[in-house]
Design a protein around this motif. Structure first.
Motif, PDB file in Angstrom:
ATOM      1  N   LEU A 137     -51.795 -37.479 -27.297  1.00  0.00           N
ATOM      2  CA  LEU A 137     -52.008 -36.083 -27.693  1.00  0.00           C
ATOM      3  C   LEU A 137     -53.270 -35.862 -28.516  1.00  0.00           C
ATOM      4  O   LEU A 137     -53.615 -34.720 -28.823  1.00  0.00           O
ATOM      5  N   HIS A 140     -53.564 -33.076 -31.274  1.00  0.00           N
ATOM      6  CA  HIS A 140     -52.468 -32.126 -31.161  1.00  0.00           C
ATOM      7  C   HIS A 140     -51.258 -32.597 -31.958  1.00  0.00           C
ATOM      8  O   HIS A 140     -51.000 -33.794 -32.084  1.00  0.00           O
ATOM      9  N   GLU A 144     -46.819 -29.199 -30.689  1.00  0.00           N
ATOM     10  CA  GLU A 144     -47.653 -28.725 -29.586  1.00  0.00           C
ATOM     11  C   GLU A 144     -47.441 -29.565 -28.331  1.00  0.00           C
ATOM     12  O   GLU A 144     -47.548 -29.062 -27.212  1.00  0.00           O
ATOM     13  N   GLY A 145     -47.126 -30.848 -28.517  1.00  0.00           N
ATOM     14  CA  GLY A 145     -46.982 -31.736 -27.369  1.00  0.00           C
ATOM     15  C   GLY A 145     -45.558 -31.966 -26.915  1.00  0.00           C
ATOM     16  O   GLY A 145     -45.334 -32.621 -25.894  1.00  0.00           O
ATOM     17  N   ALA A 148     -44.795 -30.870 -23.277  1.00  0.00           N
ATOM     18  CA  ALA A 148     -46.000 -31.084 -22.475  1.00  0.00           C
ATOM     19  C   ALA A 148     -45.708 -31.594 -21.075  1.00  0.00           C
ATOM     20  O   ALA A 148     -46.639 -31.798 -20.295  1.00  0.00           O
ATOM     21  N   VAL A 325     -52.917 -30.591 -18.147  1.00  0.00           N
ATOM     22  CA  VAL A 325     -52.005 -30.173 -19.213  1.00  0.00           C
ATOM     23  C   VAL A 325     -52.587 -30.513 -20.577  1.00  0.00           C
ATOM     24  O   VAL A 325     -52.631 -29.671 -21.476  1.00  0.00           O
ATOM     25  N   ARG A 326     -53.045 -31.747 -20.742  1.00  0.00           N
ATOM     26  CA  ARG A 326     -53.594 -32.147 -22.041  1.00  0.00           C
ATOM     27  C   ARG A 326     -54.810 -31.299 -22.409  1.00  0.00           C
ATOM     28  O   ARG A 326     -54.966 -30.890 -23.562  1.00  0.00           O
ATOM     29  N   LEU A 329     -53.421 -27.683 -23.573  1.00  0.00           N
ATOM     30  CA  LEU A 329     -52.098 -27.736 -24.180  1.00  0.00           C
ATOM     31  C   LEU A 329     -51.803 -26.539 -25.079  1.00  0.00           C
ATOM     32  O   LEU A 329     -50.653 -26.097 -25.174  1.00  0.00           O
TER      33      LEU A 329
END
Length: 370
Positions: A137, A140, A144-145, A148, A325-326, A329
């Motif tokens: 992450l 992050h 937030e993750g 994910a 996605v990363r 995010l």
């Protein structure tokens, strides 16, 4: 040396008694490509609820600190025979920090990093996870993750699936959900048409605020007219539905067929030749799916699950999806939460009755360490 911590387990007995409880457990040291993650945040997704509470009668359940015991209706219990007597972990996904790793290079490289992971037992203070399924992450936070994987990869999977089938537009029956909002952003970025079905005026406003062009409210008197118009404008003869029960899929097929029939130049007692396809990817409504003989024979209804889809597309596509996605995010794939609860708090009556209702925009986040 093994690590100890708290973990949630759910057990359904043959007599219909469902027990969900927190236990102190010992976690083995990671080996090979495994990593040991000190979990910091895990969402309660609809996909988690089937094993967590299922169709149990929670109103009459017995709640004690860190535990509840409920009764499963006879029909639901009979359909769950395969899990009778099994003590199962719960929690598909979450995020935390890698505190130990197996001997593989991939696992060793993650030591000390915060990652999102899909261990299947995320409602726990520690989890063993496969390094290959962990997403570093960076800067992050765990919150937030935490979400994910399931919703972001599902929303991306819908678009990947549609493109592979030569589709340029999608219909989604729960547009204002967390996943639906992600799908709205993805379709805008990728130039894919999208028809969103919602249930309330404020959900229309929410999606319009995100830039959605076609949002139809199922509570409006002219809902069906709105739906056929949106399908006509976008060409969305391909859709996804997490409700499952009731007539929503049937309504989508009827609207698709009406649009298609308006383009026919001659009558056919078999209906239009326009292929119409819907995927059920959840069971928010556990009642039967009702279909009517209203749209000829040019339709297909299938189930859709994330992990079989990812297996079908292979490592390269999955890697590309996860990187997207990363990279996005906190924008495209951002999630929000109504409440944050500890492991013990998630088993209180007020919390269980609230999160099992699965109301749009009211997701819970579990923080195992408080």
């Amino acid at each position: 040396m093994a690590t100890t911590g708290k973990q949630l387990f759910t057990t359904l007995e043959a007599d219909g008694r469902l027990t969900v409880a927190i236990e102190d457990v010992s976690f083995d040291d990671p080996t090979g490509n495994q990593v040991l993650v000190r979990m910091e945040a895990a969402p309660i997704n609809p996909s988690d609820l089937a094993i967590l509470v299922g169709g149990a009668d929670m109103e009459t359940a017995e709640f004690t600190p860190g535990k509840f015991v409920a009764r499963m209706p006879e029909a639901v219990n009979a359909a769950s025979k395969a899990r009778h007597g099994l003590k199962l972990p719960a929690g598909n996904e979450g995020a935390g920090t890698v505190v130990a790793a197996g001997e593989s290079d991939a696992a060793q490289a993650l030591i000390g990093q915060r990652v999102s992971c899909v261990p299947g037992n995320a409602y726990s203070q520690y989890c063993l996870a496969d390094a290959a399924m962990c997403l570093p992450l960076g800067d992050h936070t765990a919150e937030e993750g935490a979400s994910a994987f399931v919703n972001p990869m599902t929303a991306l999977g819908f678009v990947e699936n549609a493109k592979a089938d030569g589709q340029s537009a999608i219909l989604h029956t729960v547009g204002a959900s967390n996943l639906g909002q992600m799908l709205t952003r993805i379709c805008q970025e990728d130039g894919v048409g999208l028809v969103n079905i919602v249930r309330k005026p404020d959900q229309v406003a929410l999606l319009k605020g995100l830039g959605a062009s076609h949002v139809v409210n199922s509570s409006d008197d002219d809902f069906f007219t709105q739906l056929t118009s949106a399908i006509s404008e976008t060409g969305a003869f391909y859709g996804y539905d997490p409700v499952g029960g009731g007539k929503l899929v049937d309504t989508a097929f009827r609207a698709m067929e009406q649009v298609a029939k308006e383009k026919m130049t001659e009558y056919s007692r078999y209906g239009s030749n326009q292929p119409k396809r819907m995927f059920i990817y959840g069971r928010l409504d556990t009642s039967p799916t009702i279909l009517t003989p209203s749209y000829g024979f040019g339709w297909t209804l299938s189930g859709w699950l994330l992990f079989p889809f990812l297996q079908s597309v292979g490592a390269e596509v999955m890697g590309r999806m996860r990187q997207r996605v990363r990279d996005n995010l906190t924008t495209t794939f951002a999630s929000s939460y109504k409440e944050r609860v500890t492991l013990e708090e998630m088993l209180t009556k007020d919390a269980v009755l609230d999160y099992r209702a699965m109301r749009t925009g009211e997701k819970y986040l579990v923080t195992p360490w408080g």
